[in-house]
Write a protein that holds these residues in place. Structure first.
Motif, PDB file in Angstrom:
ATOM      1  N   LEU A 195       0.851  -1.194   0.000  1.00 55.87           N
ATOM      2  CA  LEU A 195       0.000   0.000   0.000  1.00 55.87           C
ATOM      3  C   LEU A 195       0.886   1.242   0.000  1.00 55.87           C
TER       4      LEU A 195
ATOM      5  N   MET B  13       3.286  -1.544   4.283  1.00 54.92           N
ATOM      6  CA  MET B  13       2.696  -0.202   4.365  1.00 54.92           C
ATOM      7  C   MET B  13       3.741   0.794   4.841  1.00 54.92           C
TER       8      MET B  13
ATOM      9  N   SER C 186      -4.669   7.534   5.232  1.00 55.38           N
ATOM     10  CA  SER C 186      -5.830   8.218   5.766  1.00 55.38           C
ATOM     11  C   SER C 186      -6.380   9.083   4.650  1.00 55.38           C
TER      12      SER C 186
ATOM     13  N   TRP D 228       0.137   4.779   7.886  1.00 51.30           N
ATOM     14  CA  TRP D 228      -1.258   4.403   7.722  1.00 51.30           C
ATOM     15  C   TRP D 228      -1.879   5.297   6.681  1.00 51.30           C
TER      16      TRP D 228
ATOM     17  N   PHE E  89      -7.589   4.387  -3.352  1.00 56.67           N
ATOM     18  CA  PHE E  89      -7.719   3.612  -2.117  1.00 56.67           C
ATOM     19  C   PHE E  89      -8.670   2.443  -2.326  1.00 56.67           C
TER      20      PHE E  89
ATOM     21  N   ARG F 106     -12.141  -0.626   6.437  1.00 58.16           N
ATOM     22  CA  ARG F 106     -11.700  -1.462   5.327  1.00 58.16           C
ATOM     23  C   ARG F 106     -10.219  -1.802   5.442  1.00 58.16           C
ATOM     24  N   LEU F 107      -9.447  -0.805   5.814  1.00 62.30           N
ATOM     25  CA  LEU F 107      -8.018  -1.024   5.958  1.00 62.30           C
ATOM     26  C   LEU F 107      -7.746  -2.003   7.094  1.00 62.30           C
ATOM     27  N   SER F 108      -8.470  -1.844   8.187  1.00 63.53           N
ATOM     28  CA  SER F 108      -8.267  -2.741   9.329  1.00 63.53           C
ATOM     29  C   SER F 108      -8.599  -4.176   8.943  1.00 63.53           C
TER      30      SER F 108
ATOM     31  N   THR G 219      -7.326  -1.577  -2.064  1.00 65.73           N
ATOM     32  CA  THR G 219      -7.684  -2.355  -0.883  1.00 65.73           C
ATOM     33  C   THR G 219      -8.587  -3.539  -1.220  1.00 65.73           C
TER      34      THR G 219
ATOM     35  N   ALA H  24     -13.042   3.966   5.483  1.00 66.49           N
ATOM     36  CA  ALA H  24     -11.710   3.603   5.010  1.00 66.49           C
ATOM     37  C   ALA H  24     -10.950   2.874   6.107  1.00 66.49           C
ATOM     38  N   GLU H  25     -11.080   3.405   7.306  1.00 71.78           N
ATOM     39  CA  GLU H  25     -10.409   2.812   8.466  1.00 71.78           C
ATOM     40  C   GLU H  25     -10.841   1.359   8.633  1.00 71.78           C
TER      41      GLU H  25
END
Lengths: 257, 254
Positions: free
Chosen positions: B99, B177, B182, B180, B164, B195-197, B168, B192-193
């Motif tokens: 990423l 990465m 954002s 992070w 993004f 999905r990223l998590s 993802t 987004a948070e």
């Protein structure tokens, strides 16, 4: 070797990137790469009239010869020139994603093949204008073209790696190509040469043989056994050398960019 | 089964000054006398990574700490398969996703939709696979009709949402990465948070370079502190962050 095999597996990516290059030229331009075709057509017309008169060549013979020669030479020289920069131009991708490096060479080849397709439009126009008959021999040019591409691929890989390391090599290559353009029978007919000179300019000129395996069938003749022999030989020797060099230095290319 | 093993991996960059980059000068030097080798060909070598030895297994969430120029990005590139080490051995089992620089390959004149395909192809997705996900990508990016407009007409936020959303989609076994991600406004940031998590959770091995103590401590269970291309300290995340940020009290407060 594994890099090349991996690149072949990523052919869809080559297609996408190659088309993207072409589409970029079409954006905000109604004709896109056809502009190149038009300027090439104008050039062929001009050179045809000037040199055809100068050498007193019959137009019916000279124009098709000149048109097919210039179109193919345009392909050959832009592949070699852009081959020099194929790795340098993709440095952002190379330094970020582990994509096989050969993909970048194939992308450049694909892009130029599409442009060649555009330029080929000139040929039927010239053939009709000069009343040249088309023979079934023309199909042989497909085989010739495939062999030409195989040869150009090793040249592009070798030059791409060398130019990534030695940046001014690209300039030297461009000058050599310009000289080769005049030394190769494109703007002049081979039979206008004295016999003792023709051996040097034709037999020892690899560009002549590579050009001839595509051009001769386009004009309705079969390439000579020597044309085929030299082209196949070049492909074998060239690829052997390239695989050796590429295998050795491939992993350094990312460092040179 | 994802697995990473470094054994004395070293990365050296030879810096070719104007002399080295030019073939002409090389030829001239040969012509003007045999000094080659006297000054080791006049090359300056920058050692970006030196003798790294470590192994990572499934479940490892590794934080990379270090000042600018400590070798974090170079290490990420070695992990991503971009650089092969000039010395030592590196073994990486498992497909690697990154990423880092997610805008790479975006053509500003092309539409958002075309760019989804290009970007997907760069990431190794087949056209069919992108097609499968395209509605989801468009919906997630909230671009609506803008998806068929050239990307150059997008705002920065829209652009980020698009790249993004595409990047993802993948679920790599090893995820790299650099800080992070954002993106977008408040509402989008929450989605987004999440999905990223979920992407980070699904991955077997995570390597995250960051300057943020909080981020590293919340996300990682191990940490590597790089200094001048060498491992200064490696181990449990809290002991490394304590040592690293303890040495720089202002950074710890931030």
């Amino acid at each position: 070797m594994s890099d090349i095999a991996a690149a072949v597996r990523r052919l869809p990516l080559v297609g996408v990137l190659g088309w993207q290059d072409i589409r970029q030229r079409y954006r905000r331009s109604a004709l896109g790469p056809l502009w190149l075709t038009i300027s090439m057509g104008v050039m062929i017309g001009t050179i045809g009239i000037v040199f055809g008169t100068l050498f007193r060549s019959p137009m019916g013979e000279f124009l098709p010869w000149l048109a097919s020669g210039i179109i193919l030479w345009g392909f050959l020289s832009s592949v070699v020139n852009e081959g020099c920069t194929s790795f340098i131009a993709s440095d952002a991708i190379i330094k970020q994603l582990p994509i096989p490096l050969f993909v970048h060479v194939l992308r450049m080849m694909w892009r130029n093949t599409i442009i060649l397709g555009h330029n080929l439009v000139i040929l039927p126009i010239v053939f009709i204008a000069t009343g040249k008959a088309i023979s079934p021999v023309i199909l042989v040019s497909v085989v010739g073209f495939a062999l030409l591409v195989v040869n150009l691929l090793w040249v592009a890989v070798l030059l791409g790696a060398a130019c990534a390391r030695f940046r001014d090599l690209a300039q030297i290559v461009a000058s050599v190509l310009l000289v080769a353009f005049y030394l190769t029978p494109i703007m002049w007919l081979p039979r206008s040469l004295p016999a003792n000179v023709s051996a040097y300019l034709l037999d020892f000129n690899p560009a002549y043989h590579l050009l001839e395996i595509v051009r001769a069938p386009l004009l309705g003749q079969l390439p000579s056994a020597m044309n085929w022999g030299v082209s196949v030989g070049l492909a074998i020797v060239g690829w052997t050398l390239t695989l050796f060099v590429y295998g050795r230095y491939k992993r350094r290319i990312a460092y040179w960019l | 089964m994802a697995f990473i093993e470094f054994e004395n991996a070293t990365v050296d960059f030879a810096i070719y000054n104007a002399t080295g980059r030019s073939l002409k000068k090389n030829l001239l030097r040969v012509a003007t006398g045999g000094q080659i080798g006297a000054d080791e060909r006049g090359r300056v070598v920058v050692r970006a990574l030196e003798n790294l030895t470590f192994s990572l297994n499934k479940g490892d969430r590794v934080g990379l700490l270090g000042h600018n120029g400590a070798g974090k990005s170079t290490l990420l590139r070695v992990l991503g398969g971009v650089y092969e080490p000039s010395g030592g051995r590196v073994r990486i089992d498992g497909n690697v996703g990154s990423l880092i620089d997610i805008s790479l390959g975006i053509d500003h004149e092309a539409s958002g939709r075309e760019n989804i395909y290009t970007r997907g192809a760069l990431l190794g997705m087949t056209r069919a696979r992108v097609k499968e996900h395209i509605d989801e990508i468009i919906e997630f990016s909230e671009l609506g009709d803008f998806i068929d407009m050239p990307v150059r007409t997008y705002s920065t936020g829209m652009h980020m949402r698009l790249v993004f959303a595409v990047s993802t989609i993948l679920r790599p076994e090893i995820l790299l990465m650099d800080e992070w991600l954002s993106v977008g406004d408040e509402a989008f940031r929450h989605r987004a948070e999440a999905r990223l998590s979920s992407m980070v959770e699904a991955t077997h091995i995570l390597v995250l370079a960051s300057h943020s103590r909080q981020l590293i401590e919340n996300t990682c269970n191990r940490a590597i502190w790089l200094e001048h291309g060498k491992i200064r300290m490696m181990g449990d995340v809290h002991s490394v962050t304590d040592a690293y940020f303890g040495a720089v009290p202002t950074a710890a407060a931030a």
